[in-house]
Scaffold this motif. Structure first.
Motif: not given
Ligand SMILES: O=c1ccn([C@H]2C[C@H](O)[C@@H](CO)O2)c(=O)[nH]1
Ligand SMILES: [Zn+2]
Length: 135
Positions: A114-120
């Motif tokens: 899963q690709h994500t970001t800390p903000r997400e």
């Protein structure tokens, strides 16, 4: 910079093998690529005083930061989970402070990702702008 996520994930898996987990027996590995092209490893390091346990994500980011590598390009995290590993709340907060928009690859050993970001990962996250002393 083009990110070789397969290579970053392979590094996270290597780091995972070094986890110190006599209490949970749950090993987590992380690897962060920095702007200089270096990769820093992190693993969870537990403690008999359970709350002292250090997660793999914070371990990797602290290793890079301490080496003066404060510009992060991508982070991979891996564990033996049914799906992509879910970072704990403390790590979400930690990542949000240092690199809110960092590309993060969450994975399991079977390489479900899963690709994500800390903000997400931390909607409406608490940040320094929220502190009174800035007003
Ligand atoms: O994303 C995660 C989730 C958990 N852990 C660690 C903390 C503890 O050592 C063990 C069980 O929670 O896994 C991590 O390192 N990263
Ligand atoms: Zn954590």
């Amino acid at each position: 910079m083009m990110v070789d996520y397969q290579a970053l994930l392979a590094n996270a898996k290597t780091a995972r093998e070094r986890a110190y987990t006599p209490y949970s027996r749950f090993k987590v590995g992380a690897a962060v690529l920095t702007a200089s092209g270096q990769i820093f490893h992190g693993c969870n390091i537990e403690n008999a005083a359970y709350p002292v346990c250090l997660c793999a994500e914070r371990s990797a980011l602290a290793a890079a930061w301490s080496a003066g590598e404060i510009e992060f390009i991508a982070l991979a995290v891996v564990a033996d989970t049914p799906g992509p590993v879910a970072p704990c709340g403390m790590c979400r907060q930690f990542m949000f402070e240092l690199a809110p928009d960092l590309p993060v690859l969450l994975a399991n050993l079977a390489e479900q990702t899963q690709h994500t970001t800390p903000r997400e990962l931390l909607p409406s996250g608490f940040a320094s702008e929220s502190l009174n002393h800035n007003r």
